[in-house]
Design a protein around this motif. Structure first.
Motif, PDB file in Angstrom:
ATOM      1  N   GLY A  10      34.085 -86.062  28.105  1.00 54.96           N
ATOM      2  CA  GLY A  10      34.076 -86.468  29.501  1.00 54.96           C
ATOM      3  C   GLY A  10      33.328 -85.485  30.368  1.00 54.96           C
ATOM      4  O   GLY A  10      33.181 -84.305  30.025  1.00 54.96           O
ATOM      5  N   TRP A  11      32.839 -86.004  31.466  1.00 55.83           N
ATOM      6  CA  TRP A  11      32.208 -85.166  32.491  1.00 55.83           C
ATOM      7  C   TRP A  11      33.042 -85.273  33.759  1.00 55.83           C
ATOM      8  O   TRP A  11      33.399 -86.374  34.178  1.00 55.83           O
ATOM      9  CB  TRP A  11      30.779 -85.609  32.771  1.00 55.83           C
ATOM     10  CG  TRP A  11      29.810 -85.249  31.696  1.00 55.83           C
ATOM     11  CD1 TRP A  11      29.388 -86.040  30.665  1.00 55.83           C
ATOM     12  CD2 TRP A  11      29.128 -84.004  31.544  1.00 55.83           C
ATOM     13  NE1 TRP A  11      28.494 -85.354  29.873  1.00 55.83           N
ATOM     14  CE2 TRP A  11      28.318 -84.102  30.396  1.00 55.83           C
ATOM     15  CE3 TRP A  11      29.121 -82.809  32.260  1.00 55.83           C
ATOM     16  CZ2 TRP A  11      27.509 -83.059  29.951  1.00 55.83           C
ATOM     17  CZ3 TRP A  11      28.325 -81.768  31.822  1.00 55.83           C
ATOM     18  CH2 TRP A  11      27.523 -81.901  30.685  1.00 55.83           C
ATOM     19  N   PHE A  12      33.295 -84.135  34.357  1.00 48.11           N
ATOM     20  CA  PHE A  12      34.094 -84.055  35.567  1.00 48.11           C
ATOM     21  C   PHE A  12      33.349 -83.199  36.574  1.00 48.11           C
ATOM     22  O   PHE A  12      32.482 -82.406  36.216  1.00 48.11           O
ATOM     23  CB  PHE A  12      35.458 -83.426  35.267  1.00 48.11           C
ATOM     24  CG  PHE A  12      36.264 -84.189  34.251  1.00 48.11           C
ATOM     25  CD1 PHE A  12      36.029 -84.029  32.892  1.00 48.11           C
ATOM     26  CD2 PHE A  12      37.243 -85.084  34.647  1.00 48.11           C
ATOM     27  CE1 PHE A  12      36.756 -84.744  31.945  1.00 48.11           C
ATOM     28  CE2 PHE A  12      37.977 -85.802  33.720  1.00 48.11           C
ATOM     29  CZ  PHE A  12      37.726 -85.622  32.367  1.00 48.11           C
ATOM     30  N   ARG A  57      39.410 -82.306  41.468  1.00 47.35           N
ATOM     31  CA  ARG A  57      38.482 -82.628  40.388  1.00 47.35           C
ATOM     32  C   ARG A  57      38.401 -84.137  40.216  1.00 47.35           C
ATOM     33  O   ARG A  57      39.402 -84.848  40.288  1.00 47.35           O
ATOM     34  CB  ARG A  57      38.943 -81.971  39.092  1.00 47.35           C
ATOM     35  CG  ARG A  57      37.951 -82.075  37.960  1.00 47.35           C
ATOM     36  CD  ARG A  57      38.440 -81.303  36.761  1.00 47.35           C
ATOM     37  NE  ARG A  57      39.663 -81.886  36.218  1.00 47.35           N
ATOM     38  CZ  ARG A  57      40.505 -81.240  35.418  1.00 47.35           C
ATOM     39  NH1 ARG A  57      40.256 -79.979  35.092  1.00 47.35           N
ATOM     40  NH2 ARG A  57      41.577 -81.834  34.957  1.00 47.35           N
ATOM     41  N   GLU A  58      37.200 -84.607  39.953  1.00 46.65           N
ATOM     42  CA  GLU A  58      36.939 -86.043  39.855  1.00 46.65           C
ATOM     43  C   GLU A  58      36.273 -86.350  38.525  1.00 46.65           C
ATOM     44  O   GLU A  58      35.337 -85.657  38.109  1.00 46.65           O
ATOM     45  CB  GLU A  58      36.011 -86.455  41.010  1.00 46.65           C
ATOM     46  CG  GLU A  58      35.481 -87.859  40.939  1.00 46.65           C
ATOM     47  CD  GLU A  58      34.376 -88.108  41.964  1.00 46.65           C
ATOM     48  OE1 GLU A  58      34.149 -89.281  42.287  1.00 46.65           O
ATOM     49  OE2 GLU A  58      33.748 -87.145  42.420  1.00 46.65           O
ATOM     50  N   GLY A  59      36.738 -87.379  37.853  1.00 44.27           N
ATOM     51  CA  GLY A  59      36.096 -87.804  36.625  1.00 44.27           C
ATOM     52  C   GLY A  59      34.823 -88.564  36.930  1.00 44.27           C
ATOM     53  O   GLY A  59      34.785 -89.359  37.866  1.00 44.27           O
ATOM     54  N   ALA A  83      32.242 -90.685  30.684  1.00 44.24           N
ATOM     55  CA  ALA A  83      32.768 -90.327  29.369  1.00 44.24           C
ATOM     56  C   ALA A  83      32.015 -91.090  28.297  1.00 44.24           C
ATOM     57  O   ALA A  83      31.477 -92.176  28.545  1.00 44.24           O
ATOM     58  CB  ALA A  83      34.259 -90.623  29.281  1.00 44.24           C
ATOM     59  N   CYS A 119      32.114 -80.300  31.413  1.00 46.52           N
ATOM     60  CA  CYS A 119      32.304 -81.232  30.315  1.00 46.52           C
ATOM     61  C   CYS A 119      33.601 -80.860  29.595  1.00 46.52           C
ATOM     62  O   CYS A 119      34.065 -79.712  29.667  1.00 46.52           O
ATOM     63  CB  CYS A 119      31.128 -81.226  29.340  1.00 46.52           C
ATOM     64  SG  CYS A 119      30.865 -79.684  28.440  1.00 46.52           S
ATOM     65  N   LEU A 150      38.698 -91.256  31.375  1.00 42.45           N
ATOM     66  CA  LEU A 150      38.683 -89.957  32.034  1.00 42.45           C
ATOM     67  C   LEU A 150      40.099 -89.421  32.247  1.00 42.45           C
ATOM     68  O   LEU A 150      40.261 -88.352  32.820  1.00 42.45           O
ATOM     69  CB  LEU A 150      37.933 -90.050  33.359  1.00 42.45           C
ATOM     70  CG  LEU A 150      36.444 -90.349  33.181  1.00 42.45           C
ATOM     71  CD1 LEU A 150      35.791 -90.708  34.497  1.00 42.45           C
ATOM     72  CD2 LEU A 150      35.734 -89.167  32.542  1.00 42.45           C
ATOM     73  N   TYR A 200      42.147 -84.117  27.674  1.00 44.04           N
ATOM     74  CA  TYR A 200      41.042 -83.269  27.252  1.00 44.04           C
ATOM     75  C   TYR A 200      41.512 -81.823  27.085  1.00 44.04           C
ATOM     76  O   TYR A 200      42.158 -81.262  27.986  1.00 44.04           O
ATOM     77  CB  TYR A 200      39.909 -83.328  28.273  1.00 44.04           C
ATOM     78  CG  TYR A 200      39.202 -84.659  28.289  1.00 44.04           C
ATOM     79  CD1 TYR A 200      39.612 -85.690  29.136  1.00 44.04           C
ATOM     80  CD2 TYR A 200      38.124 -84.896  27.442  1.00 44.04           C
ATOM     81  CE1 TYR A 200      38.966 -86.916  29.139  1.00 44.04           C
ATOM     82  CE2 TYR A 200      37.478 -86.129  27.444  1.00 44.04           C
ATOM     83  CZ  TYR A 200      37.896 -87.124  28.283  1.00 44.04           C
ATOM     84  OH  TYR A 200      37.259 -88.339  28.283  1.00 44.04           O
ATOM     85  N   TRP A 246      37.164 -77.376  27.175  1.00 46.60           N
ATOM     86  CA  TRP A 246      36.432 -77.451  28.432  1.00 46.60           C
ATOM     87  C   TRP A 246      35.241 -76.503  28.427  1.00 46.60           C
ATOM     88  O   TRP A 246      35.333 -75.388  27.912  1.00 46.60           O
ATOM     89  CB  TRP A 246      37.342 -77.106  29.609  1.00 46.60           C
ATOM     90  CG  TRP A 246      38.339 -78.173  29.892  1.00 46.60           C
ATOM     91  CD1 TRP A 246      39.537 -78.382  29.263  1.00 46.60           C
ATOM     92  CD2 TRP A 246      38.212 -79.211  30.869  1.00 46.60           C
ATOM     93  NE1 TRP A 246      40.164 -79.482  29.792  1.00 46.60           N
ATOM     94  CE2 TRP A 246      39.381 -80.014  30.768  1.00 46.60           C
ATOM     95  CE3 TRP A 246      37.237 -79.551  31.809  1.00 46.60           C
ATOM     96  CZ2 TRP A 246      39.577 -81.122  31.587  1.00 46.60           C
ATOM     97  CZ3 TRP A 246      37.448 -80.649  32.615  1.00 46.60           C
ATOM     98  CH2 TRP A 246      38.597 -81.421  32.508  1.00 46.60           C
TER      99      TRP A 246
END
Length: 129
Positions: free
Chosen positions: A35-37, A45-47, A50, A96, A112, A116, A119
């Motif tokens: 995933g990318w945040f 933090r926002e997703g 993915a 990520c 998202l 996870y 990191w």
């Protein structure tokens, strides 16, 4: 040691493009969700996006749909986030993250919202007017 190493990011004018990279060290990204945040100053933090490396299914937040593309290079153990038509609101630190995910699709779970546990170190993206 298992870790994710990020590269890319930087300063770009609105409307420009950037590509972020996320490379696995000490493990492959086979059977993982990546995933990318992002986190803007003063915001949660926002997703963002993915990818499921089992079947390459992808997911995008509405805010980036049509502008961001997530992809992977298996041989390089790297996942990319290509960002185009960048907007001021895209500014933030991008992370990520990866979690073991040996499944086809997302199993009805929010891509998202998975747990996870690996990191990256984060990389700054600044979009200027």
């Amino acid at each position: 040691q298992l870790r994710l190493e990020q590269s890319g990011g930087g300063l770009v004018q609105a409307g420009g493009s950037l590509r972020l990279s996320c490379t696995a060290t000490g493990f492959t990204l086979d059977q993982y969700a990546v995933g990318w945040f992002r986190q803007a100053p003063g915001k949660a933090r926002e997703g963002v996006s993915a990818i499921n490396t089992v079947d390459d299914s992808t997911y995008y937040a509405d805010s980036v749909k049509g502008r961001f593309t997530v992809s992977r290079d298996t041989a390089k153990k790297t996942v990319y986030l290509q960002m185009v038509s960048l907007e001021l609101e895209d500014t933030g630190v991008y992370y990520c993250a990866a979690v073991v995910w040996p499944h086809v699709g997302w199993g009805g779970l929010p891509p998202l919202g998975l747990d996870y546990d690996y990191w990256g170190q984060g990389t700054q993206v600044t979009v200027s007017s």
